[in-house]
Design an enzyme around this catalytic site. Structure first.
Site, PDB file in Angstrom:
ATOM      1  N   GLU A  62      41.581  53.913  43.189  1.00 28.17           N
ATOM      2  CA  GLU A  62      42.683  54.461  43.988  1.00 28.17           C
ATOM      3  C   GLU A  62      43.823  54.927  43.099  1.00 28.17           C
ATOM      4  O   GLU A  62      44.440  55.966  43.328  1.00 28.17           O
ATOM      5  CB  GLU A  62      43.217  53.393  44.965  1.00 28.17           C
ATOM      6  CG  GLU A  62      42.190  52.841  45.936  1.00 28.17           C
ATOM      7  CD  GLU A  62      41.482  51.603  45.421  1.00 28.17           C
ATOM      8  OE1 GLU A  62      41.106  51.567  44.229  1.00 28.17           O
ATOM      9  OE2 GLU A  62      41.297  50.659  46.207  1.00 28.17           O
ATOM     10  N   CYS A  91      42.965  46.800  46.385  1.00 27.15           N
ATOM     11  CA  CYS A  91      43.643  45.604  45.874  1.00 27.15           C
ATOM     12  C   CYS A  91      45.157  45.715  46.097  1.00 27.15           C
ATOM     13  O   CYS A  91      45.686  46.789  46.435  1.00 27.15           O
ATOM     14  CB  CYS A  91      43.322  45.398  44.389  1.00 27.15           C
ATOM     15  SG  CYS A  91      44.284  46.438  43.275  1.00 27.15           S
TER      16      CYS A  91
HETATM   17  N1  THU Z   1      38.606  47.921  41.881  1.00 22.46           N
HETATM   18  C1  THU Z   1      39.010  49.152  42.294  1.00 22.46           C
HETATM   19  O1  THU Z   1      38.658  50.179  41.698  1.00 22.46           O
HETATM   20  N2  THU Z   1      39.817  49.228  43.386  1.00 22.46           N
HETATM   21  C2  THU Z   1      40.259  48.150  44.089  1.00 22.46           C
HETATM   22  O2  THU Z   1      41.093  48.302  44.955  1.00 22.46           O
HETATM   23  C3  THU Z   1      39.701  46.831  43.814  1.00 22.46           C
HETATM   24  C4  THU Z   1      38.996  46.691  42.515  1.00 22.46           C
HETATM   25  C5  THU Z   1      37.744  47.828  40.697  1.00 22.46           C
HETATM   26  C6  THU Z   1      38.424  47.241  39.490  1.00 22.46           C
HETATM   27  C7  THU Z   1      37.244  46.728  38.706  1.00 22.46           C
HETATM   28  O3  THU Z   1      36.739  47.779  37.913  1.00 22.46           O
HETATM   29  C8  THU Z   1      36.215  46.366  39.769  1.00 22.46           C
HETATM   30  O4  THU Z   1      36.628  47.005  40.947  1.00 22.46           O
HETATM   31  C9  THU Z   1      36.083  44.883  40.011  1.00 22.46           C
HETATM   32  O5  THU Z   1      37.313  44.304  40.231  1.00 22.46           O
END
Ligand code: THU
Length: 141
Positions: A62, A91
């Protein structure tokens, strides 16, 4: 039909996010994420997660999409699709970054099969967001 309806827009954005997830660099988590963010002028910016051997340096899908868009002059956004294998939600850090520019953003959460699992405003995901209005003298829009 000359104009895309509500569902077409959502599924188009989800498909763009699925394509972006194919570029995910996730050798540590093995959890690819894709995002597609629609700017006010209709331009779509995509992003994927890009991990790093120094784990905290990782950037989420994002935020990749958001910084791509802002770095190209966009500051208004109305819709984002986020896709993962199991419908994970954005997240907290991503919610906060999105709130800065788009407190009224609509967030679509889908899986890699294109199934939409949740469709809700950012305000449902981030209550009492902290934003530029709280820093009236330093925020520059
Ligand atoms: N991740 C995202 O790309 N977006 C989120 O909102 C949550 C987590 C990714 C970060 C990391 O590369 C993987 O997911 C595991 O945490």
């Amino acid at each position: 039909m000359t104009t895309a309806n509500h569902n077409d827009v959502a599924s188009g954005l989800v498909q763009a996010a699925i394509t972006a997830a194919e570029h995910a660099y996730a050798p540590y988590s093995h959890y690819p994420v894709g995002a597609a963010l629609r700017a006010g002028d209709g331009t779509i910016f995509t992003g994927c997660n890009v991990e790093n051997a120094s784990y905290p340096a990782t950037i989420c899908a994002e935020r990749t999409a958001l910084v791509k868009a802002v770095s190209e002059g966009q500051r208004q956004f109305d819709l984002i699709a986020v896709v993962t294998r199991n419908g994970g939600f954005p997240c907290g850090i991503c919610r906060q970054m999105l709130y800065e520019f788009a407190p009224d953003l609509r967030i679509i959460v889908a899986n890699l099969d294109g199934e939409i699992l949740n469709d809700a405003p950012l305000s449902d995901l981030l209550a009492h967001g902290f934003g530029p209005a709280h820093l009236p003298h330093s925020a520059e829009k």
